[in-house]
Design a protein around this motif. Structure first.
Motif, PDB file in Angstrom:
ATOM      1  N   VAL A 139      41.702  41.449  39.209  1.00 60.06           N
ATOM      2  CA  VAL A 139      43.106  40.550  38.542  1.00 60.06           C
ATOM      3  C   VAL A 139      42.148  39.382  37.791  1.00 60.06           C
ATOM      4  CG1 VAL A 139      44.569  41.269  40.388  1.00 60.06           C
ATOM      5  CG2 VAL A 139      43.249  39.227  40.745  1.00 60.06           C
ATOM      6  N   ASP A 140      40.950  39.226  37.762  1.00 60.07           N
ATOM      7  CA  ASP A 140      40.493  37.930  37.035  1.00 60.07           C
ATOM      8  C   ASP A 140      40.036  38.500  35.764  1.00 60.07           C
ATOM      9  OD1 ASP A 140      38.496  39.626  38.080  1.00 60.07           O
ATOM     10  OD2 ASP A 140      37.066  38.028  38.060  1.00 60.07           O
ATOM     11  N   VAL A 141      40.409  39.789  35.294  1.00 59.25           N
ATOM     12  CA  VAL A 141      40.027  40.187  34.084  1.00 59.25           C
ATOM     13  C   VAL A 141      41.188  40.313  33.280  1.00 59.25           C
ATOM     14  CG1 VAL A 141      39.071  42.359  32.803  1.00 59.25           C
ATOM     15  CG2 VAL A 141      37.814  41.485  34.850  1.00 59.25           C
TER      16      VAL A 141
ATOM     17  N   ARG B 144      49.636  44.944  38.097  1.00 60.17           N
ATOM     18  CA  ARG B 144      48.619  44.258  39.048  1.00 60.17           C
ATOM     19  C   ARG B 144      48.758  42.846  38.879  1.00 60.17           C
ATOM     20  NH1 ARG B 144      43.369  43.541  36.398  1.00 60.17           N
ATOM     21  NH2 ARG B 144      43.462  44.142  34.160  1.00 60.17           N
ATOM     22  N   ASN B 145      49.907  42.184  38.531  1.00 60.91           N
ATOM     23  CA  ASN B 145      50.293  40.856  38.339  1.00 60.91           C
ATOM     24  C   ASN B 145      49.143  39.898  37.549  1.00 60.91           C
ATOM     25  OD1 ASN B 145      52.528  41.249  40.074  1.00 60.91           O
ATOM     26  ND2 ASN B 145      51.110  41.223  41.894  1.00 60.91           N
TER      27      ASN B 145
ATOM     28  N   PRO C 128      36.983  34.748  28.399  1.00 63.18           N
ATOM     29  CA  PRO C 128      35.458  35.280  28.744  1.00 63.18           C
ATOM     30  C   PRO C 128      35.512  36.505  29.342  1.00 63.18           C
ATOM     31  CG  PRO C 128      35.494  32.861  28.735  1.00 63.18           C
ATOM     32  CD  PRO C 128      36.894  33.350  28.665  1.00 63.18           C
ATOM     33  N   LYS C 129      36.468  36.591  30.563  1.00 68.26           N
ATOM     34  CA  LYS C 129      36.538  37.816  31.357  1.00 68.26           C
ATOM     35  C   LYS C 129      37.559  38.635  30.936  1.00 68.26           C
ATOM     36  CE  LYS C 129      35.127  38.076  35.523  1.00 68.26           C
ATOM     37  NZ  LYS C 129      34.934  38.401  36.881  1.00 68.26           N
ATOM     38  N   HIS C 130      37.487  39.570  30.012  1.00 68.11           N
ATOM     39  CA  HIS C 130      38.350  40.177  29.367  1.00 68.11           C
ATOM     40  C   HIS C 130      37.874  41.903  29.385  1.00 68.11           C
ATOM     41  CE1 HIS C 130      35.841  39.263  26.097  1.00 68.11           C
ATOM     42  NE2 HIS C 130      35.802  40.853  25.490  1.00 68.11           N
TER      43      HIS C 130
END
Length: 416
Positions: free
Chosen positions: A141-143, A167-168, A190-192
């Motif tokens: 979920v951080d991406v 996934r919210n 940056p995290k994509h």
């Protein structure tokens, strides 16, 4: 909720639009109607799609750049009761007295022939796909998903927008398709994971600053040529690939692609059958009681990965020996001057069919040189008998290369 370019829209904004929809006469019976939606504003399109899905109605998305007459033809072909065109204020009613029995997503698919066909999928089957798809995604979920493909297409709408909301995660929908704008968005997040067509992604990585990398990319829709694939790997930390068809949606996801033919492991809600590496067969997908014959040729390799060789219609039979266009194209694209290559078949009175190629290059190339290049790297039956150099390769509106269009262009050029 989500971003569209630089604009942020909250769940409250969606709820406010839902209240507006409730007041529109055109949408009061949407649970029993099929609605064509061709809206200029992406947020209005997404909100209305969610509204129709929630009400159990049927949605037929139409790309916002479609001219009115063409949009009307698509809506009529999809058996729509009405078309919302351009804005929520312009409602065009169509002659259709039949009530919709259950809500579906209606999609127009061109395949590789360019001939449109209407495909329906129930919202329940899409929910099953989303559950399975999200479970198998190789990132957390951080991406942040950056969606550069059209959200009126299943890749952008289901795999991009709906999967992110499932996934919210707040997706970023990019309709400003100047490559440098997307490059800046990659830097901003940056995290994509970048969802896009192979053609757009290839353009992007060519323009990427030397010190910048793409964190992750998810591609779908057609093969990456080997040369494009190598460049993509050098420019990206993670390369993902998904494979699917309009009838069932996403079929498989690969979390770490090492070759463009690798399509990964099938999603858990599907049963996928095909051949072995030494004897490829058509890929057949079973979803519940529904069996879909994809007309794609593939096999499962020793690691259990689904691999794709191409379309059955594209396969070339030379005196009983099968030639897969992708294999020939890969060899041609290794020639440093060749930029694009499309291999297709022509009838031959002796061999049944023969291999032909249309290509683009950075300079004029003598066909004899290309034939010698192929002789060193291909079996005799795989070597093209005709080489046709052009200034550009035609594509379908969805960015896919159509071998039919290429063959027609070559035919027209030889007549003139």
């Amino acid at each position: 909720m989500l971003y569209i370019n630089d604009d942020y829209f909250t769940s409250e904004d969606v709820e406010a639009l839902f209240c507006t929809f409730d007041q529109l006469d055109a949408l009061k019976k949407c649970s029993n109607q099929r609605i064509g939606v061709c809206l200029t504003h992406p947020f209005h399109f997404i909100s209305l799609s969610l509204y129709i899905k929630e009400k159990g109605g049927s949605l037929a998305p139409i790309h916002p750049s479609t001219p009115k007459e063409a949009a009307l033809r698509q809506a009529e072909k999809a058996s729509c009761h009405l078309l919302l065109y351009g804005s929520l204020e312009e409602v065009i009613y169509l002659p259709n007295d039949l009530e919709e029995q259950s809500g579906v997503l209606v999609q127009m698919s061109s395949g590789t022939t360019g001939e449109p066909k209407c495909i329906e999928r129930s919202w329940q089957s899409i929910e099953e796909e989303l559950d399975s798809y999200v479970r198998q995604l190789p990132f957390g979920v951080d991406v942040t998903p950056l969606i550069t493909c059209p959200i009126t297409h299943s890749f952008g709408l289901i795999s991009g927008v709906l999967a992110a909301l499932k996934r919210n995660v707040e997706p970023v929908i990019i309709t400003n398709l100047y490559p440098h704008y997307t490059i800046n968005k990659c830097k901003e997040y940056p995290k994509h994971v970048l969802y896009g067509s192979p053609t757009f992604i290839h353009t992007l990585v060519q323009l990427l600053p030397s010190k910048q990398r793409i964190h992750a990319v998810m591609t779908s829709g057609m093969f990456f040529p080997d040369s494009w694939f190598s460049l993509l790997h050098r420019a990206s930390t993670h390369v993902y690939q998904q494979y699917g068809c309009s009838e069932v949606g996403c079929i498989s996801i690969h979390p770490d692609v090492s070759h463009p033919s690798e399509m990964g492991l099938p999603l858990s809600h599907l049963i996928v059958e095909t051949g072995k590496q030494e004897q490829p067969k058509e890929i057949v997908v079973q979803l519940g009681r529904t069996v879909v014959y994809t007309k794609d040729i593939g096999y499962v390799n020793e690691d259990g990965l689904l691999c794709l060789l191409g379309r059955m219609d594209d396969m070339i039979n030379v005196a009983g020996l099968n030639v897969y266009p992708q294999e020939v194209e890969d060899v041609l694209l290794q020639e440093p001057r060749v930029e694009e290559a499309v291999v297709y078949k022509k009838a031959d009175s002796f061999a049944g069919e023969r291999v032909c190629v249309t290509f683009t290059a950075c300079e004029r190339i003598d066909p004899i040189q290309l034939r010698e290049w192929c002789k060193m790297r291909l079996a005799p039956h795989q070597i093209p008998i005709q080489f046709h150099q052009v200034d550009y390769i035609p594509t379908l509106p969805n960015g896919k290369i159509s071998r039919k269009l290429v063959k027609e262009m070559e035919y027209e050029s030889t007549r003139n």
